[in-house]
Design a protein around this motif. Structure first.
Motif, short mmCIF file in Angstrom:
data_model
loop_
_atom_site.label_atom_id
_atom_site.label_comp_id
_atom_site.label_asym_id
_atom_site.label_seq_id
_atom_site.Cartn_x
_atom_site.Cartn_y
_atom_site.Cartn_z
N HIS A 252 83.09 19.49 55.91
CA HIS A 252 83.39 20.73 57.01
C HIS A 252 84.40 20.08 58.01
N LYS A 253 84.41 18.78 58.34
CA LYS A 253 85.48 17.86 59.21
C LYS A 253 86.82 18.16 58.70
N LEU A 258 92.22 21.19 57.78
CA LEU A 258 93.16 22.01 56.88
C LEU A 258 93.33 23.56 57.66
N SER A 259 92.00 23.88 58.02
CA SER A 259 92.13 25.38 58.65
C SER A 259 92.85 25.52 59.93
N GLU A 260 93.09 24.36 60.71
CA GLU A 260 93.51 24.28 61.94
C GLU A 260 95.09 24.32 61.34
N ILE A 265 100.33 27.23 60.78
CA ILE A 265 101.41 27.91 59.98
C ILE A 265 101.54 29.34 60.37
N MET A 266 100.40 29.86 60.45
CA MET A 266 100.41 31.52 60.60
C MET A 266 100.85 31.81 62.13
N THR A 267 100.55 30.90 63.00
CA THR A 267 101.09 31.08 64.42
C THR A 267 102.65 31.12 64.29
N LYS A 268 103.40 29.95 63.67
CA LYS A 268 104.76 29.82 63.42
C LYS A 268 105.51 31.05 62.87
#
Length: 365
Positions: A252-253, A258-260, A265-268
Protein backbone atom coordinates in the motif's frame (compact mmCIF):
# COMPACT_ATOMS: atom_id res chain seq x y z
CA UNK A 1 -10.49 -53.61 2.38
CA UNK A 2 -7.11 -54.87 1.14
CA UNK A 3 -7.09 -57.20 -1.84
CA UNK A 4 -5.39 -60.58 -1.79
CA UNK A 5 -2.36 -60.65 -4.05
CA UNK A 6 -1.29 -57.04 -3.38
CA UNK A 7 1.05 -57.69 -0.48
CA UNK A 8 -1.73 -59.18 1.66
CA UNK A 9 -2.01 -62.94 2.08
CA UNK A 10 -5.20 -64.79 2.90
CA UNK A 11 -3.88 -65.40 6.41
CA UNK A 12 -3.20 -61.72 7.02
CA UNK A 13 -6.59 -60.83 5.61
CA UNK A 14 -8.28 -63.25 7.98
CA UNK A 15 -6.33 -61.83 10.92
CA UNK A 16 -7.37 -58.27 10.00
CA UNK A 17 -11.01 -59.29 9.68
CA UNK A 18 -10.84 -61.03 13.05
CA UNK A 19 -9.31 -57.93 14.64
CA UNK A 20 -12.11 -55.75 13.29
CA UNK A 21 -14.76 -58.16 14.55
CA UNK A 22 -13.11 -58.34 17.98
CA UNK A 23 -12.90 -54.54 18.20
CA UNK A 24 -16.50 -54.13 17.12
CA UNK A 25 -17.59 -56.65 19.73
CA UNK A 26 -15.55 -54.93 22.41
CA UNK A 27 -17.02 -51.50 21.55
CA UNK A 28 -20.56 -52.91 21.71
CA UNK A 29 -19.90 -54.44 25.11
CA UNK A 30 -18.41 -51.15 26.35
CA UNK A 31 -21.39 -49.15 25.12
CA UNK A 32 -23.77 -51.61 26.77
CA UNK A 33 -21.84 -51.30 30.01
CA UNK A 34 -20.88 -54.97 30.06
CA UNK A 35 -17.19 -54.26 29.72
CA UNK A 36 -15.18 -51.44 31.33
CA UNK A 37 -13.35 -49.01 29.05
CA UNK A 38 -9.89 -47.58 29.69
CA UNK A 39 -10.21 -43.78 29.78
CA UNK A 40 -7.56 -41.05 29.86
CA UNK A 41 -9.19 -37.67 30.49
CA UNK A 42 -5.96 -35.75 30.01
CA UNK A 43 -5.30 -37.39 26.64
CA UNK A 44 -8.89 -36.79 25.54
CA UNK A 45 -8.38 -33.10 26.28
CA UNK A 46 -5.21 -33.17 24.17
CA UNK A 47 -7.16 -34.71 21.29
CA UNK A 48 -9.89 -32.07 21.64
CA UNK A 49 -7.23 -29.35 21.46
CA UNK A 50 -5.67 -31.08 18.44
CA UNK A 51 -8.99 -31.15 16.59
CA UNK A 52 -9.62 -27.50 17.47
CA UNK A 53 -6.13 -26.53 16.31
CA UNK A 54 -6.49 -28.44 13.06
CA UNK A 55 -9.89 -26.85 12.41
CA UNK A 56 -8.58 -23.34 13.05
CA UNK A 57 -5.52 -23.90 10.86
CA UNK A 58 -7.62 -25.33 8.03
CA UNK A 59 -9.97 -22.34 8.19
CA UNK A 60 -7.04 -19.91 8.17
CA UNK A 61 -5.53 -21.69 5.17
CA UNK A 62 -8.87 -21.51 3.35
CA UNK A 63 -9.29 -17.80 4.13
CA UNK A 64 -5.72 -17.06 3.02
CA UNK A 65 -6.44 -18.74 -0.32
CA UNK A 66 -9.65 -16.71 -0.62
CA UNK A 67 -7.68 -13.53 0.14
CA UNK A 68 -5.13 -14.43 -2.54
CA UNK A 69 -7.95 -15.06 -5.00
CA UNK A 70 -9.32 -11.60 -4.18
CA UNK A 71 -5.87 -10.06 -4.70
CA UNK A 72 -5.67 -11.72 -8.11
CA UNK A 73 -9.15 -10.44 -8.97
CA UNK A 74 -8.13 -6.91 -7.96
CA UNK A 75 -4.95 -7.27 -9.99
CA UNK A 76 -6.92 -8.29 -13.07
CA UNK A 77 -9.35 -5.39 -12.58
CA UNK A 78 -6.45 -2.94 -12.12
CA UNK A 79 -4.76 -4.24 -15.27
CA UNK A 80 -7.92 -3.84 -17.32
CA UNK A 81 -8.37 -0.32 -16.00
CA UNK A 82 -4.78 0.60 -16.82
CA UNK A 83 -5.14 -0.91 -20.30
CA UNK A 84 -8.30 1.11 -20.83
CA UNK A 85 -6.52 4.33 -19.84
CA UNK A 86 -3.53 3.48 -22.05
CA UNK A 87 -5.83 2.90 -25.05
CA UNK A 88 -7.57 6.24 -24.52
CA UNK A 89 -4.40 8.22 -23.80
CA UNK A 90 -3.41 10.09 -26.96
CA UNK A 91 0.28 10.33 -27.90
CA UNK A 92 0.42 14.13 -27.66
CA UNK A 93 -1.12 14.29 -24.22
CA UNK A 94 1.08 15.23 -21.31
CA UNK A 95 3.06 12.36 -19.73
CA UNK A 96 2.29 9.63 -22.25
CA UNK A 97 5.57 7.80 -21.54
CA UNK A 98 5.20 8.32 -17.80
CA UNK A 99 1.67 6.92 -17.99
CA UNK A 100 2.87 3.78 -19.79
CA UNK A 101 5.67 3.28 -17.25
CA UNK A 102 3.24 3.79 -14.37
CA UNK A 103 0.89 1.14 -15.76
CA UNK A 104 3.79 -1.32 -16.01
CA UNK A 105 4.95 -0.54 -12.46
CA UNK A 106 1.42 -1.00 -11.13
CA UNK A 107 1.12 -4.40 -12.78
CA UNK A 108 4.50 -5.46 -11.36
CA UNK A 109 3.46 -4.28 -7.92
CA UNK A 110 0.36 -6.48 -7.93
CA UNK A 111 2.37 -9.48 -9.14
CA UNK A 112 5.00 -9.04 -6.42
CA UNK A 113 2.34 -8.62 -3.74
CA UNK A 114 0.51 -11.80 -4.76
CA UNK A 115 3.74 -13.78 -4.99
CA UNK A 116 5.04 -12.53 -1.63
CA UNK A 117 1.91 -13.67 0.21
CA UNK A 118 1.99 -17.02 -1.60
CA UNK A 119 5.67 -17.66 -0.86
CA UNK A 120 5.58 -16.65 2.78
CA UNK A 121 2.18 -16.71 4.46
CA UNK A 122 0.40 -19.43 2.47
CA UNK A 123 3.33 -21.81 2.03
CA UNK A 124 4.19 -21.54 5.74
CA UNK A 125 0.58 -22.39 6.58
CA UNK A 126 0.63 -25.33 4.15
CA UNK A 127 3.79 -26.67 5.80
CA UNK A 128 2.28 -26.21 9.26
CA UNK A 129 -0.86 -28.15 8.33
CA UNK A 130 1.06 -30.93 6.55
CA UNK A 131 1.91 -32.55 9.90
CA UNK A 132 -1.70 -32.94 11.01
CA UNK A 133 -2.77 -35.89 8.80
CA UNK A 134 0.00 -38.14 10.15
CA UNK A 135 -0.76 -37.26 13.76
CA UNK A 136 -4.48 -37.71 13.17
CA UNK A 137 -3.82 -41.18 11.73
CA UNK A 138 -1.70 -42.12 14.74
CA UNK A 139 -4.40 -40.91 17.13
CA UNK A 140 -6.89 -43.17 15.33
CA UNK A 141 -4.41 -46.05 15.50
CA UNK A 142 -3.87 -45.39 19.20
CA UNK A 143 -7.64 -45.58 19.74
CA UNK A 144 -7.79 -48.93 17.92
CA UNK A 145 -4.89 -50.30 19.94
CA UNK A 146 -6.60 -49.17 23.12
CA UNK A 147 -9.65 -51.24 22.16
CA UNK A 148 -7.33 -54.17 21.42
CA UNK A 149 -5.74 -53.74 24.83
CA UNK A 150 -9.11 -53.64 26.59
CA UNK A 151 -10.26 -56.72 24.67
CA UNK A 152 -7.08 -58.64 25.55
CA UNK A 153 -7.39 -57.55 29.19
CA UNK A 154 -10.98 -58.72 29.43
CA UNK A 155 -10.14 -62.03 27.73
CA UNK A 156 -7.23 -62.63 30.10
CA UNK A 157 -9.41 -61.80 33.11
CA UNK A 158 -12.09 -64.22 31.97
CA UNK A 159 -9.50 -66.99 31.56
CA UNK A 160 -8.17 -66.28 35.02
CA UNK A 161 -11.62 -66.86 36.46
CA UNK A 162 -12.15 -69.95 34.28
CA UNK A 163 -8.83 -71.42 35.32
CA UNK A 164 -9.79 -71.34 38.97
CA UNK A 165 -13.06 -73.11 38.20
CA UNK A 166 -11.30 -75.77 36.11
CA UNK A 167 -8.81 -76.42 38.85
CA UNK A 168 -11.68 -76.97 41.25
CA UNK A 169 -13.36 -79.38 38.83
CA UNK A 170 -10.18 -81.35 38.20
CA UNK A 171 -9.80 -81.90 41.91
CA UNK A 172 -12.88 -84.15 41.87
CA UNK A 173 -13.67 -86.47 38.92
CA UNK A 174 -17.08 -85.18 38.02
CA UNK A 175 -17.09 -85.92 34.33
CA UNK A 176 -18.66 -89.20 33.16
CA UNK A 177 -15.65 -89.78 30.91
CA UNK A 178 -13.30 -89.67 33.86
CA UNK A 179 -15.51 -91.96 35.94
CA UNK A 180 -15.79 -94.49 33.10
CA UNK A 181 -12.10 -94.40 32.22
CA UNK A 182 -9.62 -96.82 33.78
CA UNK A 183 -7.74 -95.52 36.74
CA UNK A 184 -4.50 -95.24 34.76
CA UNK A 185 -6.25 -93.00 32.17
CA UNK A 186 -7.93 -90.63 34.62
CA UNK A 187 -4.60 -88.97 35.40
CA UNK A 188 -3.88 -88.41 31.71
CA UNK A 189 -7.26 -86.75 31.18
CA UNK A 190 -6.72 -84.44 34.13
CA UNK A 191 -3.20 -83.55 32.94
CA UNK A 192 -4.54 -82.81 29.43
CA UNK A 193 -7.19 -80.48 30.83
CA UNK A 194 -4.63 -78.66 32.91
CA UNK A 195 -2.27 -78.34 29.93
CA UNK A 196 -5.03 -76.96 27.69
CA UNK A 197 -6.05 -74.44 30.32
CA UNK A 198 -2.48 -73.32 30.89
CA UNK A 199 -1.85 -73.01 27.16
CA UNK A 200 -4.87 -70.74 26.65
CA UNK A 201 -3.95 -68.75 29.74
CA UNK A 202 -0.34 -68.26 28.66
CA UNK A 203 -1.41 -67.26 25.14
CA UNK A 204 -3.86 -64.72 26.53
CA UNK A 205 -1.19 -63.33 28.83
CA UNK A 206 1.21 -62.92 25.89
CA UNK A 207 -1.50 -61.24 23.81
CA UNK A 208 -2.24 -58.87 26.66
CA UNK A 209 1.43 -57.94 27.08
CA UNK A 210 1.84 -57.38 23.35
CA UNK A 211 -1.32 -55.24 23.10
CA UNK A 212 -0.27 -53.21 26.12
CA UNK A 213 3.21 -52.57 24.73
CA UNK A 214 1.93 -51.41 21.32
CA UNK A 215 -0.65 -49.13 22.92
CA UNK A 216 1.76 -47.59 25.42
CA UNK A 217 4.38 -46.84 22.74
CA UNK A 218 1.83 -44.91 20.68
CA UNK A 219 0.37 -43.28 23.74
CA UNK A 220 3.72 -42.01 25.04
CA UNK A 221 4.68 -40.57 21.63
CA UNK A 222 1.42 -38.70 21.27
CA UNK A 223 1.50 -37.42 24.85
CA UNK A 224 4.84 -35.80 24.01
CA UNK A 225 3.86 -34.46 20.57
CA UNK A 226 0.34 -33.12 21.11
CA UNK A 227 1.13 -30.56 23.87
CA UNK A 228 4.19 -29.33 21.90
CA UNK A 229 2.09 -28.95 18.75
CA UNK A 230 -0.61 -27.10 20.70
CA UNK A 231 1.95 -24.64 22.08
CA UNK A 232 3.37 -23.90 18.61
CA UNK A 233 0.08 -22.60 17.22
CA UNK A 234 0.51 -19.10 18.68
CA UNK A 235 3.89 -18.65 17.00
CA UNK A 236 2.45 -19.83 13.69
CA UNK A 237 -0.43 -17.34 13.87
CA UNK A 238 1.91 -14.50 14.87
CA UNK A 239 4.33 -15.20 12.01
CA UNK A 240 1.50 -15.57 9.49
CA UNK A 241 -0.22 -12.29 10.30
CA UNK A 242 2.98 -10.33 10.89
CA UNK A 243 4.21 -11.43 7.47
CA UNK A 244 0.87 -10.58 5.88
CA UNK A 245 0.75 -7.18 7.58
CA UNK A 246 4.31 -6.43 6.44
CA UNK A 247 3.51 -7.26 2.82
CA UNK A 248 0.32 -5.22 2.99
CA UNK A 249 2.12 -2.20 4.43
CA UNK A 250 4.84 -2.34 1.77
CA UNK A 251 2.33 -2.83 -1.03
CA UNK A 252 0.00 0.00 0.00
CA UNK A 253 2.92 2.36 0.65
CA UNK A 254 4.42 1.81 -2.79
CA UNK A 255 1.01 1.78 -4.46
CA UNK A 256 0.26 5.11 -2.79
CA UNK A 257 3.32 6.60 -4.48
CA UNK A 258 2.12 5.34 -7.85
CA UNK A 259 -1.32 6.80 -7.16
CA UNK A 260 0.27 10.16 -6.39
CA UNK A 261 2.18 9.98 -9.66
CA UNK A 262 -1.03 9.19 -11.53
CA UNK A 263 -2.76 12.11 -9.87
CA UNK A 264 0.11 14.42 -10.83
CA UNK A 265 -0.08 13.27 -14.46
CA UNK A 266 -3.83 13.86 -14.54
CA UNK A 267 -3.37 17.31 -13.01
CA UNK A 268 -0.79 18.23 -15.64
CA UNK A 269 -3.03 16.86 -18.37
CA UNK A 270 -5.87 19.07 -17.18
CA UNK A 271 -3.57 22.09 -17.15
CA UNK A 272 -2.49 21.22 -20.69
CA UNK A 273 -6.12 20.99 -21.74
CA UNK A 274 -6.90 24.38 -20.25
CA UNK A 275 -3.93 26.05 -21.88
CA UNK A 276 -3.78 24.37 -25.30
CA UNK A 277 -7.22 24.82 -26.76
CA UNK A 278 -8.65 26.82 -29.63
CA UNK A 279 -9.18 30.56 -29.71
CA UNK A 280 -12.89 30.19 -28.96
CA UNK A 281 -12.05 28.29 -25.79
CA UNK A 282 -9.20 30.31 -24.36
CA UNK A 283 -8.99 31.17 -20.69
CA UNK A 284 -9.70 34.89 -20.92
CA UNK A 285 -12.32 36.08 -23.38
CA UNK A 286 -12.94 39.68 -24.35
CA UNK A 287 -16.19 41.08 -25.71
CA UNK A 288 -16.52 42.50 -29.19
CA UNK A 289 -15.28 45.97 -28.18
CA UNK A 290 -12.52 44.44 -25.97
CA UNK A 291 -13.91 46.43 -23.05
CA UNK A 292 -14.62 43.39 -20.88
CA UNK A 293 -12.41 40.35 -20.24
CA UNK A 294 -13.83 37.12 -18.81
CA UNK A 295 -11.01 35.09 -17.20
CA UNK A 296 -11.03 31.65 -15.64
CA UNK A 297 -7.29 31.31 -14.98
CA UNK A 298 -5.08 33.75 -13.15
CA UNK A 299 -1.50 33.31 -11.97
CA UNK A 300 0.72 35.30 -9.64
CA UNK A 301 4.43 35.88 -10.19
CA UNK A 302 6.57 34.26 -7.49
CA UNK A 303 9.84 35.51 -9.01
CA UNK A 304 10.91 38.55 -10.98
CA UNK A 305 11.30 37.94 -14.70
CA UNK A 306 13.14 40.30 -17.02
CA UNK A 307 11.87 40.16 -20.58
CA UNK A 308 14.58 39.29 -23.11
CA UNK A 309 12.46 39.63 -26.23
CA UNK A 310 9.81 42.00 -27.51
CA UNK A 311 6.97 39.45 -27.25
CA UNK A 312 7.77 38.57 -23.61
CA UNK A 313 5.98 39.91 -20.55
CA UNK A 314 8.14 41.38 -17.82
CA UNK A 315 7.13 40.31 -14.32
CA UNK A 316 7.67 41.55 -10.81
CA UNK A 317 7.08 39.23 -7.86
CA UNK A 318 3.44 39.60 -6.83
CA UNK A 319 2.12 40.62 -10.27
CA UNK A 320 -1.23 39.00 -11.10
CA UNK A 321 -1.43 37.84 -14.72
CA UNK A 322 -4.54 36.99 -16.69
CA UNK A 323 -3.76 33.95 -18.84
CA UNK A 324 -4.76 34.27 -22.51
CA UNK A 325 -4.79 31.80 -25.36
CA UNK A 326 -2.23 31.93 -28.14
CA UNK A 327 -3.60 33.21 -31.45
CA UNK A 328 -1.90 30.20 -33.00
CA UNK A 329 -1.65 27.25 -30.53
CA UNK A 330 1.23 25.78 -32.53
CA UNK A 331 3.36 28.78 -31.55
CA UNK A 332 3.15 27.89 -27.86
CA UNK A 333 6.35 26.39 -26.44
CA UNK A 334 6.28 23.94 -23.56
CA UNK A 335 6.45 25.72 -20.23
CA UNK A 336 5.38 29.13 -21.60
CA UNK A 337 2.06 30.92 -21.23
CA UNK A 338 0.48 33.96 -22.87
CA UNK A 339 -0.87 36.58 -20.51
CA UNK A 340 -1.73 40.18 -19.60
CA UNK A 341 -1.04 41.91 -16.32
CA UNK A 342 -4.25 42.38 -14.41
CA UNK A 343 -3.23 45.89 -13.33
CA UNK A 344 -2.70 46.93 -16.94
CA UNK A 345 -6.10 45.60 -17.96
CA UNK A 346 -7.86 47.47 -15.19
CA UNK A 347 -6.09 50.69 -16.14
CA UNK A 348 -6.04 50.50 -19.95
CA UNK A 349 -8.71 47.92 -20.89
CA UNK A 350 -6.30 46.90 -23.63
CA UNK A 351 -4.99 43.43 -24.41
CA UNK A 352 -2.32 44.61 -26.83
CA UNK A 353 0.21 44.63 -23.97
CA UNK A 354 0.00 40.86 -23.67
CA UNK A 355 3.15 38.75 -23.81
CA UNK A 356 4.60 35.34 -23.12
CA UNK A 357 6.19 34.39 -19.80
CA UNK A 358 7.66 31.25 -18.21
CA UNK A 359 5.02 29.26 -16.34
CA UNK A 360 7.43 28.11 -13.63
CA UNK A 361 7.88 31.76 -12.49
CA UNK A 362 4.22 31.82 -11.44
CA UNK A 363 1.64 29.92 -9.49
CA UNK A 364 -2.11 29.72 -9.78
CA UNK A 365 -4.23 32.20 -7.88
Amino acid sequence: MAEIGKGVTAGKLAINVQKRLTRAQEKVLQKLGKADETRDVVFEEMVANFNKQMGEGTKLQKDLKAYLAAVKTMHDASRRLQDCLADMYEPDWFGKEEMDALAEDTDTMWLDYHQSITDKSLQDMDMYLSQFPDIKARIAKRDRKLVDFDSARHHFTSLQKGKKKDEAKIAKPAALLEMAAPSWAQGLISAHQVAQTNLSYNQAEEDLGRAQKIFEELNVELQDELPALWDRRVGVYVNTFQSLAGHQEKFHKEMSKLSENLNDIMTKLEEQRQIKFSFTDFICKSDVNEKRLFCFLQVKAVHDYAATDGDELELKMGDVVLVLAFDNPDEQDDGWLMGLKESHWFQKKDISAKGVFPENFTQRV
